[in-house]
Design a protein around this motif. Structure first.
Motif, mmCIF file in Angstrom:
data_model
loop_
_atom_site.group_PDB
_atom_site.id
_atom_site.type_symbol
_atom_site.label_atom_id
_atom_site.label_comp_id
_atom_site.label_asym_id
_atom_site.label_seq_id
_atom_site.Cartn_x
_atom_site.Cartn_y
_atom_site.Cartn_z
ATOM 1 N N GLY A 196 0.773 -1.232 0.000
ATOM 2 C CA GLY A 196 0.000 0.000 0.000
ATOM 3 C C GLY A 196 0.808 1.289 0.000
ATOM 4 O O GLY A 196 0.279 2.351 -0.277
ATOM 5 N N LEU A 197 2.090 1.215 0.308
ATOM 6 C CA LEU A 197 2.920 2.421 0.349
ATOM 7 C C LEU A 197 3.387 2.773 -1.055
ATOM 8 O O LEU A 197 3.804 1.907 -1.816
ATOM 9 N N PHE A 198 3.268 4.056 -1.418
ATOM 10 C CA PHE A 198 3.776 4.484 -2.722
ATOM 11 C C PHE A 198 4.278 5.912 -2.663
ATOM 12 O O PHE A 198 3.953 6.683 -1.762
ATOM 13 N N LEU A 199 5.110 6.240 -3.649
ATOM 14 C CA LEU A 199 5.663 7.577 -3.808
ATOM 15 C C LEU A 199 4.967 8.213 -5.003
ATOM 16 O O LEU A 199 4.988 7.673 -6.107
ATOM 17 N N LEU A 200 4.324 9.337 -4.778
ATOM 18 C CA LEU A 200 3.651 10.070 -5.835
ATOM 19 C C LEU A 200 4.560 11.220 -6.252
ATOM 20 O O LEU A 200 4.878 12.094 -5.434
ATOM 21 N N VAL A 201 5.012 11.209 -7.506
ATOM 22 C CA VAL A 201 5.938 12.228 -8.001
ATOM 23 C C VAL A 201 5.162 13.186 -8.895
ATOM 24 O O VAL A 201 4.607 12.787 -9.918
ATOM 25 N N ARG A 202 5.123 14.433 -8.488
ATOM 26 C CA ARG A 202 4.460 15.487 -9.260
ATOM 27 C C ARG A 202 5.475 16.579 -9.547
ATOM 28 O O ARG A 202 6.592 16.559 -9.049
ATOM 29 N N VAL A 203 5.052 17.567 -10.311
ATOM 30 C CA VAL A 203 5.919 18.699 -10.627
ATOM 31 C C VAL A 203 6.315 19.423 -9.341
ATOM 32 O O VAL A 203 7.442 19.878 -9.192
ATOM 33 N N THR A 204 5.404 19.490 -8.394
ATOM 34 C CA THR A 204 5.621 20.249 -7.165
ATOM 35 C C THR A 204 6.431 19.514 -6.110
ATOM 36 O O THR A 204 6.853 20.122 -5.128
ATOM 37 N N GLY A 205 6.642 18.207 -6.266
ATOM 38 C CA GLY A 205 7.429 17.466 -5.274
ATOM 39 C C GLY A 205 7.127 15.984 -5.257
ATOM 40 O O GLY A 205 6.412 15.463 -6.103
ATOM 41 N N LYS A 206 7.671 15.309 -4.244
ATOM 42 C CA LYS A 206 7.521 13.861 -4.074
ATOM 43 C C LYS A 206 6.774 13.632 -2.763
ATOM 44 O O LYS A 206 7.187 14.105 -1.715
ATOM 45 N N TYR A 207 5.680 12.878 -2.850
ATOM 46 C CA TYR A 207 4.779 12.715 -1.716
ATOM 47 C C TYR A 207 4.619 11.241 -1.364
ATOM 48 O O TYR A 207 4.356 10.419 -2.232
ATOM 49 N N TRP A 208 4.757 10.914 -0.070
ATOM 50 C CA TRP A 208 4.521 9.558 0.411
ATOM 51 C C TRP A 208 3.036 9.394 0.703
ATOM 52 O O TRP A 208 2.433 10.219 1.373
#
Length: 95
Positions: free
Chosen positions: A27-39
């Motif tokens: 269930g854990l993932f890293l969401l990478v967007r233009v604004t940053g990296k979110y757990w």
């Protein structure tokens, strides 16, 4: 295979409007967007899919993973996304 610190440091946004999702497992993932990296942590509560925001990389380290055994007591409590939630991560995980 789980995410490594080197991968998390070097991964870049691909340009997708919704961001890029890199899973670590359970269930854990890293969401990478233009604004940053979110757990984020995906889980099911009351039969519905939910996502819990754990923090922003590098303020929250990869090594502070929340294992399902550590998170399970938190998810047994009836909590909605509109209420304030206690931190799942130890204070040593944030900088």
């Amino acid at each position: 295979m789980g995410l490594t610190d080197t991968f998390v440091r070097q991964v870049k946004h691909s340009g997708a409007p919704a961001g890029d999702k890199h899973t670590d497992g359970q269930g854990l993932f890293l969401l990478v967007r233009v604004t940053g990296k979110y757990w984020r942590l995906s889980y099911r509560f009351d039969g519905k899919q939910k996502t819990l925001a754990l923090g922003v990389y590098p303020a929250v380290s990869l090594y502070c993973r929340c294992t399902p055994a550590e998170c399970r007591p938190f998810f047994r409590k009836p909590v909605s996304s509109t209420t304030s939630t206690p931190s799942l991560l130890p204070s040593s995980c944030t900088t």
